[in-house]
Design a protein around this motif. Sequence first.
Motif, PDB file in Angstrom:
ATOM      1  N   VAL A   1     -18.558  -3.798  28.248  1.00 33.98           N
ATOM      2  CA  VAL A   1     -18.376  -3.819  27.012  1.00 33.98           C
ATOM      3  C   VAL A   1     -16.475  -3.025  26.129  1.00 33.98           C
ATOM      4  N   SER A   2     -15.990  -3.958  25.377  1.00 30.47           N
ATOM      5  CA  SER A   2     -14.280  -3.570  25.220  1.00 30.47           C
ATOM      6  C   SER A   2     -14.374  -3.904  23.968  1.00 30.47           C
ATOM      7  N   VAL A   3     -12.882  -3.091  23.805  1.00 29.52           N
ATOM      8  CA  VAL A   3     -13.176  -2.610  22.296  1.00 29.52           C
ATOM      9  C   VAL A   3     -12.889  -3.686  21.660  1.00 29.52           C
ATOM     10  N   ALA A   4     -12.419  -4.901  22.192  1.00 27.67           N
ATOM     11  CA  ALA A   4     -12.598  -6.657  21.062  1.00 27.67           C
ATOM     12  C   ALA A   4     -13.877  -6.365  20.650  1.00 27.67           C
ATOM     13  N   ASN A   5     -15.003  -6.504  21.234  1.00 23.93           N
ATOM     14  CA  ASN A   5     -16.693  -6.366  20.908  1.00 23.93           C
ATOM     15  C   ASN A   5     -16.397  -5.041  20.158  1.00 23.93           C
ATOM     16  N   LEU A   6     -15.721  -4.073  19.894  1.00 24.18           N
ATOM     17  CA  LEU A   6     -16.224  -3.088  19.254  1.00 24.18           C
ATOM     18  C   LEU A   6     -15.868  -3.026  18.213  1.00 24.18           C
ATOM     19  N   ILE A   7     -14.042  -4.067  17.511  1.00 25.44           N
ATOM     20  CA  ILE A   7     -13.769  -4.603  17.212  1.00 25.44           C
ATOM     21  C   ILE A   7     -14.618  -5.809  16.122  1.00 25.44           C
ATOM     22  N   TYR A   8     -15.095  -6.590  16.689  1.00 25.17           N
ATOM     23  CA  TYR A   8     -15.973  -7.671  16.579  1.00 25.17           C
ATOM     24  C   TYR A   8     -17.181  -7.303  15.365  1.00 25.17           C
ATOM     25  N   PHE A   9     -17.502  -6.055  15.896  1.00 24.41           N
ATOM     26  CA  PHE A   9     -18.972  -5.523  14.498  1.00 24.41           C
ATOM     27  C   PHE A   9     -18.265  -4.719  13.994  1.00 24.41           C
ATOM     28  N   MET A  10     -17.096  -4.036  13.652  1.00 25.17           N
ATOM     29  CA  MET A  10     -17.040  -3.527  13.535  1.00 25.17           C
ATOM     30  C   MET A  10     -16.204  -4.332  11.793  1.00 25.17           C
ATOM     31  N   LYS A  11     -15.993  -5.356  12.516  1.00 24.54           N
ATOM     32  CA  LYS A  11     -15.444  -6.517  11.169  1.00 24.54           C
ATOM     33  C   LYS A  11     -16.932  -6.962  10.423  1.00 24.54           C
ATOM     34  N   THR A  12     -17.366  -7.481  11.545  1.00 20.96           N
ATOM     35  CA  THR A  12     -19.163  -7.774  10.846  1.00 20.96           C
ATOM     36  C   THR A  12     -19.418  -6.874   9.507  1.00 20.96           C
ATOM     37  N   LEU A  13     -19.465  -5.727  10.240  1.00 21.10           N
ATOM     38  CA  LEU A  13     -20.178  -4.884   9.317  1.00 21.10           C
ATOM     39  C   LEU A  13     -19.062  -4.158   7.895  1.00 21.10           C
ATOM     40  N   LEU A  14     -18.135  -4.049   8.225  1.00 20.18           N
ATOM     41  CA  LEU A  14     -17.266  -4.257   6.800  1.00 20.18           C
ATOM     42  C   LEU A  14     -17.125  -5.096   5.886  1.00 20.18           C
ATOM     43  N   SER A  15     -16.780  -6.171   6.395  1.00 22.29           N
ATOM     44  CA  SER A  15     -17.520  -7.228   5.335  1.00 22.29           C
ATOM     45  C   SER A  15     -18.585  -7.627   5.005  1.00 22.29           C
ATOM     46  N   SER A  16     -19.368  -7.226   5.153  1.00 25.96           N
ATOM     47  CA  SER A  16     -20.848  -7.095   4.723  1.00 25.96           C
ATOM     48  C   SER A  16     -20.855  -6.415   4.059  1.00 25.96           C
ATOM     49  N   ILE A  17     -19.868  -5.210   4.138  1.00 26.27           N
ATOM     50  CA  ILE A  17     -20.583  -4.001   3.358  1.00 26.27           C
ATOM     51  C   ILE A  17     -19.525  -3.933   1.829  1.00 26.27           C
ATOM     52  N   PHE A  18     -18.740  -5.255   1.780  1.00 24.79           N
ATOM     53  CA  PHE A  18     -18.087  -5.536   0.629  1.00 24.79           C
ATOM     54  C   PHE A  18     -18.164  -6.446   0.218  1.00 24.79           C
ATOM     55  N   LYS A  19     -18.280  -7.169   1.041  1.00 27.99           N
ATOM     56  CA  LYS A  19     -18.917  -8.733   0.601  1.00 27.99           C
ATOM     57  C   LYS A  19     -17.713  -9.496   0.871  1.00 27.99           C
ATOM     58  N   ARG A  20     -16.944  -9.455   1.148  1.00 31.70           N
ATOM     59  CA  ARG A  20     -15.580 -10.029   1.772  1.00 31.70           C
ATOM     60  C   ARG A  20     -15.228 -10.457   3.101  1.00 31.70           C
ATOM     61  N   GLU A  21     -14.082 -11.087   3.662  1.00 35.81           N
ATOM     62  CA  GLU A  21     -13.061 -11.009   4.803  1.00 35.81           C
ATOM     63  C   GLU A  21     -12.389  -9.262   4.185  1.00 35.81           C
ATOM     64  N   VAL A  22     -12.475  -8.347   6.001  1.00 36.02           N
ATOM     65  CA  VAL A  22     -11.267  -7.119   5.394  1.00 36.02           C
ATOM     66  C   VAL A  22     -10.472  -7.243   6.258  1.00 36.02           C
ATOM     67  N   THR A  23      -9.333  -6.433   6.250  1.00 33.04           N
ATOM     68  CA  THR A  23      -8.049  -6.635   7.260  1.00 33.04           C
ATOM     69  C   THR A  23      -8.515  -4.615   7.903  1.00 33.04           C
ATOM     70  N   ILE A  24      -8.236  -5.041   8.813  1.00 33.17           N
ATOM     71  CA  ILE A  24      -9.172  -3.564   9.633  1.00 33.17           C
ATOM     72  C   ILE A  24      -7.340  -3.008  10.539  1.00 33.17           C
ATOM     73  N   ARG A  25      -7.467  -1.831  10.645  1.00 32.55           N
ATOM     74  CA  ARG A  25      -6.078  -1.713  11.651  1.00 32.55           C
ATOM     75  C   ARG A  25      -6.628  -0.545  12.915  1.00 32.55           C
ATOM     76  N   LEU A  26      -6.025  -0.448  13.689  1.00 33.27           N
ATOM     77  CA  LEU A  26      -7.121   1.060  14.939  1.00 33.27           C
ATOM     78  C   LEU A  26      -5.902   1.780  14.874  1.00 33.27           C
TER      79      LEU A  26
END
Length: 340
Positions: free
Chosen positions: A221-246
């Motif tokens: 499991v890597s940071v890439a997996n983490l980023i994937y799940f966090m983008k999925t989570l936040l896009s689902s919460i806000f009901k649109r594509e989100v740009t993230i940064r770590l």
Amino acid sequence: MLETQLEELRRATLAAFASANSLEDLEGARVEALGRKGSLARITKEFGRLAPDERARLGKLLNSVKQDLETEYDAKERRFEETALAERLANEWIDVTLPAPGVHPGSLHPVTQLQQEIEDLFTSMGFAVLEGPEVETEEHNFDALNIPSTHPARDMQDTIWLTSGHLLRTHTSPVQVRGMRKLGPPFRMIAPGRVFRNEEVDASHEHTFHQLEGMMVDREVSVANLIYFMKTLLSSIFKREVTIRLRPGYFPFVEPGFELDIHCLICDGVGCAVCKYSGWVEQLGCGLVHPNVLRMSNIDPEEWSGFAFGLGLTRLVMMRYGIDDVRQLLSGDLRFLTQF
Ligand code: DAH
């Protein structure tokens, strides 16, 4: 003789039926003529004394009298019932233009609503939903998360200690420990729940609030997996594509640890009051699970790795609805709650 009696009975009873003013009167007249001990029964008894041909003749008459009376009784009874119904209908009416009495069916708390949305999302991706106790041990809340008692990070969270030596969990992260020990690798879990801090309460601080913890442990499991799940989570919460940064962030139980921000959805990153003119809004803490943490829960960090995250549900609800005072969420004030 019997013939006259029968004819007289017919005449008198029909007259009584006709003059009956109520169902009770009518029934009284019926019982008198047709009841078990009524006139007709009495006359029938006399039949024993008659010669057979007489008995046949009068029997016919008796039947016709009985039939007449019953028919008339039924007709009159029906008329009484119809009149009663008509009267009831005349008195009973509904004004369909009146407003209906208010119905207050209650609703789910906005934090519960958000929590359930996130649970649905993660269960659809194979995550288990775990619960842990609110009264925790020091070991689960701190030590097993790589925060020994000598660690300065203990001061990051103001803890409510109980006289028993237990504490009120300061975050949902102890449920990671319970998850690792219960499920064993590989696994995916989330854990929503209440957490408690020894805070001075004001518009942005509560002693009690809600978090949602997540953890995935598997091979590589890597940071890439983490980023994937966090983008999925936040896009689902806000009901649109989100740009993230770590950004690098320090939490003793992850290495590397991050603070995850999203591009401000109010101003699209241009800068506004909500993002304090930075263009970014902090969303959650996350990182790759620290090898010590895996080891302390009997997972070999040479073989397994994982990511973890902790989301502030309360803060997210405040952002979602533009609530500017955290105290409203626990107030139980119906004027506030019925808006959701
Ligand atoms: N437990 C942290 C807190 O309450 C939040 C957190 C940060 C949870 C990083 C995590 C994580 O799982 O990886 O502040």
